[in-house]
Each structure stands twice: as C-alpha cells, then as structure tokens.
Design an enzyme around this catalytic site. Structure first.
Site, PDB file in Angstrom:
ATOM      1  N   GLU A   1       0.880  -1.187  -0.139  1.00  0.00           N
ATOM      2  CA  GLU A   1      -0.023   0.129   0.098  1.00  0.00           C
ATOM      3  C   GLU A   1       0.858   1.376  -0.094  1.00  0.00           C
ATOM      4  O   GLU A   1       0.467   2.217  -0.616  1.00  0.00           O
ATOM      5  CB  GLU A   1      -1.002  -0.122   1.280  1.00  0.00           C
ATOM      6  CG  GLU A   1      -1.937  -0.908   0.944  1.00  0.00           C
ATOM      7  CD  GLU A   1      -1.627  -2.424   1.501  1.00  0.00           C
ATOM      8  OE1 GLU A   1      -0.665  -2.786   1.933  1.00  0.00           O
ATOM      9  OE2 GLU A   1      -2.644  -3.204   1.673  1.00  0.00           O
TER      10      GLU A   1
ATOM     11  N   PHE B   1     -11.957  -7.234  13.754  1.00  0.00           N
ATOM     12  CA  PHE B   1     -10.885  -7.862  12.845  1.00  0.00           C
ATOM     13  C   PHE B   1     -10.452  -6.726  11.889  1.00  0.00           C
ATOM     14  O   PHE B   1     -11.320  -6.245  11.089  1.00  0.00           O
ATOM     15  CB  PHE B   1     -11.215  -8.959  12.273  1.00  0.00           C
ATOM     16  CG  PHE B   1     -10.365  -9.568  11.203  1.00  0.00           C
ATOM     17  CD1 PHE B   1      -8.990 -10.019  11.834  1.00  0.00           C
ATOM     18  CD2 PHE B   1     -10.378  -9.781   9.831  1.00  0.00           C
ATOM     19  CE1 PHE B   1      -7.920 -10.458  10.874  1.00  0.00           C
ATOM     20  CE2 PHE B   1      -9.311 -10.005   9.038  1.00  0.00           C
ATOM     21  CZ  PHE B   1      -7.985 -10.544   9.689  1.00  0.00           C
ATOM     22  N   GLN B   2      -9.292  -6.215  11.787  1.00  0.00           N
ATOM     23  CA  GLN B   2      -8.595  -5.337  10.784  1.00  0.00           C
ATOM     24  C   GLN B   2      -9.153  -3.940  11.022  1.00  0.00           C
ATOM     25  O   GLN B   2      -9.320  -3.291  10.005  1.00  0.00           O
ATOM     26  CB  GLN B   2      -8.699  -5.722   9.510  1.00  0.00           C
ATOM     27  CG  GLN B   2      -7.708  -7.140   9.133  1.00  0.00           C
ATOM     28  CD  GLN B   2      -7.647  -7.142   7.584  1.00  0.00           C
ATOM     29  OE1 GLN B   2      -8.546  -7.023   6.757  1.00  0.00           O
ATOM     30  NE2 GLN B   2      -6.666  -7.756   7.212  1.00  0.00           N
TER      31      GLN B   2
ATOM     32  N   LYS C   1     -17.567  -0.701   5.715  1.00  0.00           N
ATOM     33  CA  LYS C   1     -18.372  -1.674   4.922  1.00  0.00           C
ATOM     34  C   LYS C   1     -19.768  -1.656   4.573  1.00  0.00           C
ATOM     35  O   LYS C   1     -20.363  -1.712   3.595  1.00  0.00           O
ATOM     36  CB  LYS C   1     -17.797  -3.212   5.229  1.00  0.00           C
ATOM     37  CG  LYS C   1     -17.946  -4.051   3.968  1.00  0.00           C
ATOM     38  CD  LYS C   1     -17.361  -5.548   4.513  1.00  0.00           C
ATOM     39  CE  LYS C   1     -17.416  -6.340   3.162  1.00  0.00           C
ATOM     40  NZ  LYS C   1     -16.556  -7.729   3.695  1.00  0.00           N
TER      41      LYS C   1
ATOM     42  N   MET D   1      24.627   8.261   1.845  1.00  0.00           N
ATOM     43  CA  MET D   1      24.355   9.628   2.481  1.00  0.00           C
ATOM     44  C   MET D   1      24.535   9.509   3.985  1.00  0.00           C
ATOM     45  O   MET D   1      25.364  10.541   4.705  1.00  0.00           O
ATOM     46  CB  MET D   1      22.861  10.212   2.109  1.00  0.00           C
ATOM     47  CG  MET D   1      22.772  11.659   2.778  1.00  0.00           C
ATOM     48  SD  MET D   1      24.020  12.620   1.916  1.00  0.00           S
ATOM     49  CE  MET D   1      23.118  13.120   0.409  1.00  0.00           C
TER      50      MET D   1
HETATM   51  C1  TPP Z   1      12.456   5.322   4.967  1.00  0.00           C
HETATM   52  C2  TPP Z   1      13.845   5.968   5.458  1.00  0.00           C
HETATM   53  N1  TPP Z   1      14.660   5.507   6.611  1.00  0.00           N
HETATM   54  C3  TPP Z   1      15.810   5.876   6.651  1.00  0.00           C
HETATM   55  C4  TPP Z   1      16.220   7.119   5.800  1.00  0.00           C
HETATM   56  C5  TPP Z   1      17.688   7.746   6.278  1.00  0.00           C
HETATM   57  N2  TPP Z   1      18.482   7.889   5.108  1.00  0.00           N
HETATM   58  C6  TPP Z   1      18.478   8.727   4.027  1.00  0.00           C
HETATM   59  S1  TPP Z   1      19.457   8.430   3.006  1.00  0.00           S
HETATM   60  C7  TPP Z   1      19.888   6.955   3.331  1.00  0.00           C
HETATM   61  C8  TPP Z   1      20.919   6.012   2.698  1.00  0.00           C
HETATM   62  C9  TPP Z   1      20.375   5.758   1.413  1.00  0.00           C
HETATM   63  O1  TPP Z   1      21.268   4.827   0.848  1.00  0.00           O
HETATM   64  P1  TPP Z   1      21.007   4.342  -0.902  1.00  0.00           P
HETATM   65  O2  TPP Z   1      19.595   4.168  -1.245  1.00  0.00           O
HETATM   66  O3  TPP Z   1      21.920   3.339  -1.091  1.00  0.00           O
HETATM   67  O4  TPP Z   1      21.503   5.856  -1.391  1.00  0.00           O
HETATM   68  P2  TPP Z   1      22.941   6.440  -1.593  1.00  0.00           P
HETATM   69  O5  TPP Z   1      23.017   7.742  -0.628  1.00  0.00           O
HETATM   70  O6  TPP Z   1      23.996   5.486  -1.387  1.00  0.00           O
HETATM   71  O7  TPP Z   1      23.187   7.026  -2.950  1.00  0.00           O
HETATM   72  C10 TPP Z   1      19.127   6.546   4.744  1.00  0.00           C
HETATM   73  C11 TPP Z   1      19.181   5.386   5.406  1.00  0.00           C
HETATM   74  C12 TPP Z   1      15.310   7.533   5.040  1.00  0.00           C
HETATM   75  N3  TPP Z   1      15.706   8.728   4.347  1.00  0.00           N
HETATM   76  N4  TPP Z   1      14.309   7.022   4.719  1.00  0.00           N
END
Ligand code: TPP
Ligand code: MG
Lengths: 172, 604
Positions: free
Chosen positions: B65, B127-128, B177, B500
């Site tokens: 979803e 439920f749900q 529903k 990042m």
């Molecule tokens: C759902 C979620 N969890 C954690 C983060 C924190 N976060 C930001 S960038 C990142 C790393 C992303 O890694 P990747 O997809 O390999 O991209 P890269 O930076 O290596 O290009 C994380 C964990 C986020 N933005 N969203």
C-alpha cells in the site's frame, strides 16, 4: 534577530460541529509545540452545527500569529480571531472551589468568599463549595487565598471570551 | 456531532438509490478519475466488486500500500491531476501512512479511500479495525469517516476539492463496509459546496506593487523558486520564464521546484541549499532582493537561519498564508496562487518606471559567473577503460544519453546521495518531469513513483535513479512493473553503502561507519530476471555508456546495477548549522574550511 517576549493570548474560533474537529485543533497545538493553557468548547448557533472554541495560549507574537494561520488551514474552522491582538474583549471563567476546615479558617474562608462575591453552592458542617466567576486573575488570587484555609479541590471551566462593543467574531 | 459534508441541495439528486460502492465510483468518474492505485482486502471487497463491473476506471494493483500512495503521487505530480489510492482497513490503511505524509510534505493532491469495519463494529477492536481517521489526521490535509449513506457522495466531491485547492495535499476517506454495501443516493459535484473557499481572498495588489518596486530597486536580485510553481500548473512555469526574460534576474530553485525554469538556461544557477551549487548558494547569501516564489524556506534550503541571505529585502509569494513569516521574516508577503501573482508582477513590472540598475545587474552577473567558473560539480573520473565508475559519472551519462534519445523523459529518484547528484546533474526543460521525495525524504519512493509516472505516460521514457539501499524498501514493485509491462528503466547507483549516511558519518562522526554498509545485497541482475525484467550490470568505465544505451533502447523494463566507487561524497555541502558561504567543496575544488559545530551535529 531581535528577542521576542512571550505573552498570553486569547484565540476564539468558530468550528463546524463535526467529529474530530476538536482533535484537529488540539493536535495542531501539540504537534507543532504550541501551548494550550485553557480550552473551552460548546455549540453556539441555533442548529447546534457551529461550535465556538476559546483557547488561551502563550508564546511570542510571531508564534501566536503562526498559530492563527495554522488554525485557519483546518477545513472545519471557519473563523479565527486573536482577541488579545484585536482590541478590548471580555474573558471570564468559572471555578468551583472546595474548602474543608473548621473554626477560625472556616470563618475566614467565608469572609473572603463574600469579599470576592463567590457563592457557597454547597455547605456542610465541615466544607464549602464556592462558585466564583471572573477573570482568570481574580480566580487565581481567590484560590491562592483559600489555599491556607483548607482548600482541597478546584474545578475550573477555562475561559469564555467575546470582544467588547457591537462588533462580533464574524466581522473582524 | 454530525454534519453533512459541505452543503447539499437535494434538487440535483437522482431518485434511485444504488449500492454505496457504485455511488463512490460514480463520484470518482464525475471527478475525472481514470486510474486508481490499490490493493484489496475484506473491508473494500464491495468496492472491488463494483470496479470489476465497470470500465471507466482502471485499477493498478501494486504490491504494497505504501507503493500505491507513491505511485499515485507520481501520477499526480506528472499529470497535474489528483492521484487516487484504494486500500483496505487496518494494515492496508497503516501501510499507506508514510505515503500520505510524503504527499502532505510535498503538497501533492491525493484522495486515499480506505476500507473500514462496519459502523456498528467501530470501537470494538473488530478484525482489521484501526482508528484510521485518528492515525491519519496529522498526515492528511483532511479526512472523513463516512458514517451515513447520504454523506458519501458529498464527501467524495469535497475531498477532491480540498485535495486540489490552495496548497494541495492528501485527503483520506474512511469507508465502513456497511456504507459501501448499503444503498445511497448519488449527489453530483455541483450540488456540493466545498468548504475550500472560506478563507480565500483576492491578491493584494498594493503588496505586489511594493514588491515590484523593491525588485526595480534591486542591484543584486535573485529568484528563489519552489514546488509551488509546479503545483500552480504549466502556465505558472511559462509566466516565470516571461518574468525572468523581462527582468534578466538570476534564478535558483529548490529540489521540489526543479523544472519550473529550464535547467539549461544560462540564467539558471542550479539548486540552492545543502547540496546546492556554489553559485546558487553564494548568490542567495549576497543578494539584495530575494524573491521567493512558491518555496517555503525549508531548513535544507536556509542552512543557519541567522546567516541566511542576511542583507536582502525578502519577498515571499505563497498560496498558504501560514508559510509566510514561518521561518524567515520577510519584508513583503503576498498570499495567492503563484502563477497568478507572477502574471500580476509582470503587469506591474511593465507599468512601473524602467529598471534603472542595469549596470549593477551586469556587475552582479559578472560576480555570479565568477562563482560559476569554479565548476562546483566537477569531479575527477579516472579515464582508464577499467577504471571504477564515479557515481557522478554514472548519473551524468544517464542524463546525457537519455537526452540524446529526444524522448519526453520522467525521472524519479530514491533518497540519498544519488538523489542529490541527480538533482545537480539533470537539467529539466519542463515542469512535472522530476519526481522525488523532498520534504519527507522517503527511501522507497522512487520505484513506485516510476510505476505511477509510466502508467500516466505510457509512451514516455521513465527512469528511476536509485540507491541500492533505498530501492530495496519497495523492491516488490518489480512485480507491478512486470504485470503491467511497464518499460521503466531502473538505474541503481550501487555504492554498497547508505551513501548519504556514510557521508555524514565521515564528516560528523569520525568515520565510524555504524550500520551503514549495504551488506548481503541481492544479485540485482538475477533479481530483475526473477521479476521478468532485464538485468544488466556494469563495473568499469568503458562499458558504462554502452550499458546505459542498451537499457534505454530496450523496450521492456530494465534494471541496471551500476557498481560505483564506494567512498564518494556529494559536494558542495553546507553542513547542518553552517551558513551558505561556508560550503564544503569537493576535492577537485579548493577545500574550504567550514567547521562543523556541535550544534550542527544535533541538527538532522
Ligand atoms: C525510510 C527511510 N529510512 C531512513 C532514511 C535515512 N536515510 C537517508 S539517505 C539513506 C541512505 C540511502 O542509501 P542508498 O539508497 O544506497 O543511497 P545513496 O546515499 O548510497 O546514494 C538513509 C538510510 C530515510 N531517508 N528514509
Ligand atoms: Mg548506496
């Protein structure tokens, strides 16, 4: 950046009387870190479809301006007025104050109640329940005076407010 | 506490009742809905049954979803229409929450329909059952729990009006529903007065005149445009071009605003903010008039607030009054649709005495060109045939080779370094082509967003620039891509790190790479193949272009695993808590000495 001083403000809203409307308002305050000192709500129109909400909040002028514009974004909110900013207004609340004492403190409590024009709405041999209506300051000082005289319980309504003169919340 | 949604007049109603699910679909058709992204379940079976029996609305079956919401977001952002989502009660609705907040933060118009247990069971832990309106209240612009049949059609009509009006956003309608099974009367859209018009006012002409006078007095002016220009519609982008033509002022854009002004135009300075260009950030810092158009002074844009554009006269145009003076105090706030306000600014610019600071503006441009000469995005790619590919090289070549195809191109991204590099290197000529999660920064956005964009634009080139970590968060959507034969091109910039995160750990936490290594990755090529797509992998420079070309030329879905240098950082970077003139530059540019304060470490 200049430092802004904090103050309190009374905000009045007209709100569609629908489920969840109050939750939206309260969650806006908690979610954005604004403070609610008191809140009152009751339907105010002839069909019971509009409620008036009065909120006393504290903050800097700019944070209170923010509160107002954020409240205006809520779909069920049709009117928001910062009464404190818009000119003279009346704000009143009611308190029920229970005092349990005997002897000299009991007499003193009754004497002070008379001076404040509080009514004893319940009396037993050992207790009074005083009803007092007035400004928040007046209620605060009454309660402070009752504290050493056997004060055991307080119930307050929060503030109802309205602007002075012929204008209404609708024509700000 | 009941109130019929909006106000309805009974005259325009048809006489016969129909099952609620049919009333719902009829209202959606009247609202112009062509596609729904959804996933079935017990509480929405009556709606799925009604969908089965009609052929006006196409349903796209996602695999989660959250993905339905992101797909609908991309559909909305790339078409200007309202995206529609359908999910079941309980877990279906809670899975949608992240997507709803994403749409809320990025002002994307959506209507999410969720199933609910029958009204007599609400509150019984059925439920749900979930308190869906309670859970989604802070992540939607508005939401409804339809308790009475007569509220159904008016709620749908009003929901669309709310989603698209003012600052757009997501609206959820929770549908018990018994409401979708039981009979209801249809009410058409024109008999419903939505509560969206209550707070609107006419644009303040005097404020516009004062703003334009300030622009005329500007010697170092700068436009700072945001997602609001995209939301306002393509005519707003056209108006912006005209205003820039007239004034000759430079333009910078937020992440969400990319494409509103042509990225290839000489007057475009690139994105500003944390990973903005050197020239855009220094221009923001040094300008004397800053004209914010449909942007909201996000912390990723402003950096240290007390050092943000310290000497400028600030003009802020936004459709949402609560954005004005929220973060940065402005000298002139103008509330209204940004496209309309730009038109009025153009009128006013032509009316007022001619701009008298041409030579100052020329000097300003000379200074900007000086900054631009630093070439802040330049990177050092080893040119040996077997050299390791730099992520910037990969992204730049994807951009250039895609451009060479001459096809109308939509680009989604995941979240991380690759997203920022894509924002830096892709130059968009038109609005609505750039699909990224800005305000929420939701990893897992890109793949379902590509689904939504390709459904909306079946003949266009749709690419997802992804990170290996992010893309795993909604990788199940390869199933949707296979089912609908969507020729999406997925480019995974695989640096084996949550890049990042690794970058912040390197800069702020003494290179302690705590849990940011992408261990135990799948074989992406085999993964693609198992989902009936083509999988490609490239590890050396001399095969990069050929591999990208192969992907672009293939007419089915392709996933390319581009193995890139692991330790590369994304520059320029304004560390949290630093000012715009304290950027860290890449090794190719002169290392500047922005020191990161303790305070900066606390900022996210
Ligand atoms: C759902 C979620 N969890 C954690 C983060 C924190 N976060 C930001 S960038 C990142 C790393 C992303 O890694 P990747 O997809 O390999 O991209 P890269 O930076 O290596 O290009 C994380 C964990 C986020 N933005 N969203
Ligand atoms: Mg990575």
């Amino acid at each position: 950046m200049q430092v802004e001083v904090s103050g309190s403000a009374v905000i009045s809203l007209l709100v569609d009387n629908e489920s969840g409307a109050l939750a939206r308002i309260v969650e806006l305050f908690s979610g954005r870190g604004y403070n609610i000192q008191s809140l009152t709500v009751a339907p105010v129109d002839e069909h019971g479809s509009t409620s008036r909400v009065n909120i006393v909040t504290t903050g800097t002028q700019s944070s209170i301006r923010q509160v107002k514009t954020q409240l205006e974004r809520l779909v069920p909110v049709s009117r928001v007025v910062n009464l404190t900013a818009e000119g003279p207004y009346v704000a009143r609340e009611m308190a029920l104050v229970k005092v349990v004492s005997s002897g000299e403190p009991r007499t003193e409590a009754l004497r002070i109640a008379q001076a404040f024009r509080a009514r004893a709405v319940d009396t037993t041999a050992s207790s009074f329940v005083f009803e007092l209506t007035g400004s928040t300051d007046k209620l605060d000082s009454f309660i402070e005076l009752m504290r050493p005289l056997g004060l055991v319980e307080v119930s307050r309504t929060g503030v109802a407010s309205i602007c002075r003169g012929p204008q209404t919340i609708q024509n700000f | 506490m009941t109130r019929t949604t909006g106000s309805t007049t009974l005259t325009a109603q048809t006489t016969a009742t129909q099952p609620g699910a049919e009333v719902l679909l009829r209202a959606l058709v009247e609202q112009g809905v062509e596609v729904i992204f959804g996933y079935p379940g017990g509480a929405v079976l009556p709606i799925y049954d009604a969908l089965f029996k009609q052929n006006h609305i196409r349903h796209v079956l996602v695999r989660h979803e959250q993905a339905a919401v992101h797909a609908a977001e991309a559909y909305a952002r790339s078409t200007g229409k309202v995206g529609v989502v359908l999910v079941t009660s309980g877990p279906g609705a809670t899975n949608a929450v992240t997507g709803l907040l994403d749409a809320m933060m990025d002002s994307i118009p959506l209507v999410c329909l969720s199933g609910q247990v029958p009204t007599p069971l609400i509150g019984n832990d059925a439920f749900q059952e979930a308190d869906t309106t309670g859970i989604t209240r802070p992540v939607t612009k508005y939401n409804y729990l339809v308790r009475k049949p007569e509220d159904l059609a008016p709620a749908v009509h009003e929901a669309f009006a709310i989603a698209r009006s003012g600052r757009p956003g997501p609206v959820l309608i929770d549908l018990p529903k018994n409401i979708t099974v039981g009979d209801a009367l249809y009410v058409d859209a024109k008999s419903v007065t939505p509560r969206t018009t209550r707070m609107t006012s006419e644009p303040d002409r005097a404020a516009i005149a004062r703003a334009v006078a300030a622009m005329k007095a500007g010697k170092r002016p700068l436009f700072y445009t945001g997602g609001g220009v995209i939301n306002s519609g393509p005519q707003a982008s056209k108006a912006l071009r005209k205003l820039v033509d007239l004034t000759g002022f430079p333009v910078t854009s937020t992440l969400m605003g990319l494409g509103a002004f042509p990225g290839t135009d000489r007057r475009f300075l690139g994105m500003l903010g944390m990973h903005g260009t050197y020239e855009a950030n220094l221009a923001t810092h040094d300008c004397d008039v800053l004209i914010a158009l449909g942007s909201r002074f996000d912390d990723r844009v402003t950096g240290r607030l007390d050092a943000f554009s310290p000497n400028s006269f600030k003009i802020h145009v936004d459709i949402d009054p609560s954005q004005i003076n929220k973060i940065v105090h402005v000298n002139e706030g103008i509330v209204g649709d940004v496209g309309q306000i730009i038109d009025l600014m153009i009128e006013e610019w032509e009316k007022q005495p001619a701009y008298a600071h041409k030579s100052d503006l020329d000097a300003w441009w000379a200074q900007i060109e000086g900054w631009r000469a630093l070439d802040c995005l330049r990177f050092g790619q080893d040119q040996a045939p077997d050299a390791v590919i730099k992520p910037q090289q990969a992204i730049q070549r994807i951009y250039e080779l895609a451009r060479q195809t001459g096809r109308d191109t939509y680009v989604s991204t995941e979240v991380g370094q690759h997203q920022m590099w894509a924002a830096q290197f892709f130059r968009f000529d038109a609005p609505n082509r750039w699909l990224t999660s800005g305000g929420l920064g939701t990893m897992g956005y890109g793949l379902p967003a590509a689904v939504g964009a390709q459904i909306a634009h079946p003949d266009a080139l749709v690419m997802d620039v992804a990170g290996e970590a992010s893309t795993l968060m909604n990788i199940q959507e390869l199933g949707t891509i296979a089912q609908y034969r969507l020729p999406v091109k997925i480019f995974i910039i695989n640096n084996h790190y949550m890049g990042m995160v690794r970058q912040w750990q390197e800069l702020l936490h003494g290179s302690r790479y705590s849990e940011s290594y992408s261990d135990a990755l799948p074989d992406f090529v085999k993964l693609a193949e198992s989902f009936h797509a083509t999988g490609l992998r490239v590890t050396r420079l001399d095969q990069l272009d050929a591999t990208i070309r192969q992907a672009l030329e293939h007419n089915g879905p392709v996933l390319v695993d581009i193995c890139v240098e692991e330790g590369e950082n994304c520059f320029p970077m304004i560390p949290s808590g630093a000012a715009h003139n304290q950027m860290i530059l890449g090794p190719e540019q002169e290392a500047s000495s922005a020191t990161i304060s303790k305070e900066g470490q606390m900022l996210v």
